[in-house]
Scaffold this motif. Structure first.
Motif, PDB file in Angstrom:
ATOM      1  N   PRO A 132       0.267   1.095   0.276  1.00  0.00           N
ATOM      2  CA  PRO A 132       0.473   0.360   1.753  1.00  0.00           C
ATOM      3  C   PRO A 132       0.142  -0.922   0.946  1.00  0.00           C
ATOM      4  O   PRO A 132       1.537  -1.527   1.754  1.00  0.00           O
ATOM      5  CB  PRO A 132      -1.162   0.570   2.064  1.00  0.00           C
ATOM      6  CG  PRO A 132      -1.969   0.617   1.581  1.00  0.00           C
ATOM      7  CD  PRO A 132      -1.635   1.561   0.282  1.00  0.00           C
ATOM      8  N   THR A 133       0.006  -1.464  -0.022  1.00  0.00           N
ATOM      9  CA  THR A 133       0.400  -2.848  -0.603  1.00  0.00           C
ATOM     10  C   THR A 133       1.717  -2.815  -1.484  1.00  0.00           C
ATOM     11  O   THR A 133       2.322  -3.416  -1.910  1.00  0.00           O
ATOM     12  CB  THR A 133      -0.872  -3.653  -1.594  1.00  0.00           C
ATOM     13  OG1 THR A 133      -1.460  -2.331  -2.512  1.00  0.00           O
ATOM     14  CG2 THR A 133      -1.702  -3.375  -0.702  1.00  0.00           C
ATOM     15  N   THR A 134       1.909  -1.939  -1.944  1.00  0.00           N
ATOM     16  CA  THR A 134       2.968  -1.406  -2.956  1.00  0.00           C
ATOM     17  C   THR A 134       4.081  -0.389  -2.927  1.00  0.00           C
ATOM     18  O   THR A 134       4.051   0.673  -3.373  1.00  0.00           O
ATOM     19  CB  THR A 134       2.644  -1.614  -4.584  1.00  0.00           C
ATOM     20  OG1 THR A 134       2.027  -2.594  -4.873  1.00  0.00           O
ATOM     21  CG2 THR A 134       4.651  -1.779  -5.630  1.00  0.00           C
ATOM     22  N   PRO A 135       4.544  -0.428  -1.447  1.00  0.00           N
ATOM     23  CA  PRO A 135       5.110   0.593  -0.987  1.00  0.00           C
ATOM     24  C   PRO A 135       5.975   1.826  -1.623  1.00  0.00           C
ATOM     25  O   PRO A 135       6.926   2.636  -1.694  1.00  0.00           O
ATOM     26  CB  PRO A 135       6.369   0.830   0.305  1.00  0.00           C
ATOM     27  CG  PRO A 135       5.471  -1.187   0.780  1.00  0.00           C
ATOM     28  CD  PRO A 135       5.229  -1.683  -0.700  1.00  0.00           C
ATOM     29  N   THR A 136       6.527   1.014  -3.258  1.00  0.00           N
ATOM     30  CA  THR A 136       7.795   1.441  -4.265  1.00  0.00           C
ATOM     31  C   THR A 136       6.778   2.533  -4.523  1.00  0.00           C
ATOM     32  O   THR A 136       7.032   3.584  -4.757  1.00  0.00           O
ATOM     33  CB  THR A 136       8.470   0.624  -4.646  1.00  0.00           C
ATOM     34  OG1 THR A 136       7.332  -0.092  -5.374  1.00  0.00           O
ATOM     35  CG2 THR A 136       9.165  -0.107  -3.710  1.00  0.00           C
ATOM     36  N   THR A 137       4.938   2.214  -4.722  1.00  0.00           N
ATOM     37  CA  THR A 137       4.235   3.471  -5.475  1.00  0.00           C
ATOM     38  C   THR A 137       4.383   4.455  -4.453  1.00  0.00           C
ATOM     39  O   THR A 137       3.567   4.338  -3.586  1.00  0.00           O
ATOM     40  CB  THR A 137       3.599   3.173  -6.301  1.00  0.00           C
ATOM     41  OG1 THR A 137       3.689   1.525  -7.085  1.00  0.00           O
ATOM     42  CG2 THR A 137       2.454   3.425  -6.842  1.00  0.00           C
ATOM     43  N   LEU A 138       4.465   5.966  -4.650  1.00  0.00           N
ATOM     44  CA  LEU A 138       3.610   6.612  -3.789  1.00  0.00           C
ATOM     45  C   LEU A 138       3.240   7.697  -4.968  1.00  0.00           C
ATOM     46  O   LEU A 138       4.218   8.081  -5.913  1.00  0.00           O
ATOM     47  CB  LEU A 138       5.273   7.240  -3.005  1.00  0.00           C
ATOM     48  CG  LEU A 138       6.648   8.130  -3.576  1.00  0.00           C
ATOM     49  CD1 LEU A 138       6.800   8.403  -2.105  1.00  0.00           C
ATOM     50  CD2 LEU A 138       7.451   6.246  -4.030  1.00  0.00           C
ATOM     51  N   TYR A 139       2.924   9.047  -3.654  1.00  0.00           N
ATOM     52  CA  TYR A 139       2.641  10.090  -4.758  1.00  0.00           C
ATOM     53  C   TYR A 139       3.110  11.118  -3.990  1.00  0.00           C
ATOM     54  O   TYR A 139       2.863  11.609  -2.546  1.00  0.00           O
ATOM     55  CB  TYR A 139       1.132   9.940  -4.868  1.00  0.00           C
ATOM     56  CG  TYR A 139      -0.088   9.080  -5.496  1.00  0.00           C
ATOM     57  CD1 TYR A 139       0.003   8.793  -6.783  1.00  0.00           C
ATOM     58  CD2 TYR A 139      -0.254   7.956  -4.631  1.00  0.00           C
ATOM     59  CE1 TYR A 139      -0.553   7.513  -7.096  1.00  0.00           C
ATOM     60  CE2 TYR A 139      -0.057   6.547  -5.271  1.00  0.00           C
ATOM     61  CZ  TYR A 139      -0.621   6.958  -6.371  1.00  0.00           C
ATOM     62  OH  TYR A 139      -1.401   5.378  -7.329  1.00  0.00           O
TER      63      TYR A 139
END
Length: 461
Positions: free
Chosen positions: A226-233
């Motif tokens: 939620p703080t760095t939305p380009t990071t996802l799993y």
């Protein structure tokens, strides 16, 4: 991976029970007497043709029907309006239901959903736009559908998805960028991850590095930082967790320490998003370094759903054989099942404003707890539709009819009331029914494990 494996995984790993009971059983297996191939959903096509000859052709696509019963419903997805938490959506095998009074009453919200005879209205995932919660997305066996009026109406948003054949664009997971909610990700059964930057208007594959056995992954869960939305799993079937730090452009494996690679659920700590949890077929795993490494928690049961308290993220809930709760970040767990009459918990959702209020979607109904899982009560008013895969009418006594659901139900009063007719049947979904036109007490039931026969009208009613 076969369609049967994918379907079983999506439904929470539930396998068929044994074939019948010893002595005096009402149903007997007849697997070898029917010729015909199995379709993609696992049922016998030959028997389906017999059923169509007896019952007539199915209704037109989009024609959803309401039911007088039976009253159980498998709830596979839940979503809560973050600004008005008394508005709740439930995704079921019969479409979307909506409540505006905190689950006390429900109404169907299916206009425009693919409720035709083949696809049905099965909903695997729901996602709300956090800034405009009347905009929501539904993942179905026929792709992604979008509503811009709080479920009042739906339209397909599948441009770019691989929907050329039956089940090619079946959706298992959805996730929205919390800061730019027109950016949407979807996890599919056959094609990995797809991404849209225009609210589902157009999709493109986002799979570089996301490979499973040399092919595209079955992506069962998605989670966004939620703080760095380009990071996802992305959680996958048989290949563990993958991570992207560039908005899905590229992926790398993030499974060190995972001893079970069948990932069914993912959840991030909203205040410390490098802490995340993965629910697998053999328990819950935790990472405190953004997926760099994983360790087993104190929960060693199959986990189908997860929810974290957004205000106190060390409090989390897991849907497994019932609901289990931890207040120390997953180290220890205790059951939180008082009032649950079914322990098959497929979905969990917390009220973001009052997180001691939570909902559980089960194989029977929606349940609600107002005390952090201390006690539960069913919320079923108006929730009167079930996943009926087959119907058959007695040609000699048409007020007698049979419904194929998670078993067979029988009515002798034209559908006003129903009773189970399952003695000798495995505990599994019935996809086709056929009645002998000359001896109507003889009927056949088709399921994934074969065909069963009854010579006494189902032995009930």
């Amino acid at each position: 991976m076969t369609w049967r494996q994918r379907r079983r995984f999506w439904l929470g790993g539930m396998a068929d029970a044994g074939a019948g009971c010893a002595g005096g059983r009402r149903w007997t297996t007849h697997r070898k007497r029917v010729s015909g191939r199995r379709g993609p959903s696992g049922f016998l096509v030959g028997l389906a043709v017999v059923t169509l000859l007896l019952l007539g052709e199915p209704g037109p696509a989009g024609a959803c029907w309401s039911s007088n019963g039976p009253y159980s419903e498998s709830v596979t997805a839940l979503a809560i309006d973050p600004t008005t938490p008394t508005t709740v959506y439930a995704g079921t095998g019969s479409g979307v239901f909506k409540s505006t009074d905190g689950g006390t009453t429900w109404s169907a919200a299916n206009t425009g959903l693919p409720c035709g005879a083949f696809y049905g209205c099965s909903i695997a995932a729901l996602a709300l736009d956090p800034t405009t919660p009347t905009t929501l997305y539904a993942g179905t066996l026929a792709g992604v559908f979008k509503s811009m009026d709080g479920g009042g109406s739906w339209s397909a948003t599948n441009t770019g998805l691989p929907c050329g054949g039956i089940y090619d664009c079946s959706i298992a997971a959805l996730a929205l960028d919390p800061t730019t909610p027109t950016t949407v990700y979807t996890g599919t059964y056959f094609g990995g991850v797809f991404k849209s930057t225009d609210g589902g208007g157009n999709w493109s594959p986002a799979n570089t590095g996301l490979t499973c056995g040399g092919g595209a992954c079955f992506v069962s869960a998605l989670a966004i930082d939620p703080t760095t939305p380009t990071t996802l799993y992305a959680g996958t079937f048989q290949y563990g967790v993958f991570k992207s730090t560039d908005g899905g452009t590229t992926w790398s494996t993030a499974k060190t320490g995972l001893t079970d690679l069948n990932v069914r659920a993912l959840a991030l700590d909203p205040t410390t998003p490098t802490t995340l949890y993965a629910g697998t077929g053999s328990g819950l795993f935790k990472s405190t370094d953004g997926g760099g490494s994983w360790s087993a928690t104190g929960l060693t049961r199959a986990v189908q759903s997860l929810a974290l308290d957004p205000q106190t993220p060390t409090t989390l809930y897991a849907g497994t054989g019932g609901v289990f709760k931890s207040t120390d970040g997953g180290t220890t767990w205790s059951p939180a099942n008082t009032g649950l009459t079914t322990l098959d918990v497929l979905a969990l959702a917390l009220d973001p404003q009052t997180p001691t209020t939570l909902y559980a979607g089960t194989s029977a109904a929606v349940y609600k707890s107002a005390d952090g899982g201390g006690s539960w009560r069913p919320m079923t008013s108006g929730f009167t539709t079930t996943s009926v895969h087959a119907l058959a009418l007695d040609p000699q006594t048409p007020t007698t009819l049979y419904a194929g659901t998670g078993g067979v139900f029988k009515s002798t009063d034209g559908g006003t009331s129903w009773s189970p007719a399952n003695t000798g049947l495995p505990n599994t979904s019935i996809f086709t029914l056929a009645i002998d036109p000359t001896t109507s007490t003889t009927l056949y039931a088709g399921m994934r494990s074969g065909v069963f026969k009854s010579v006494d009208g189902g032995g009930s009613g």
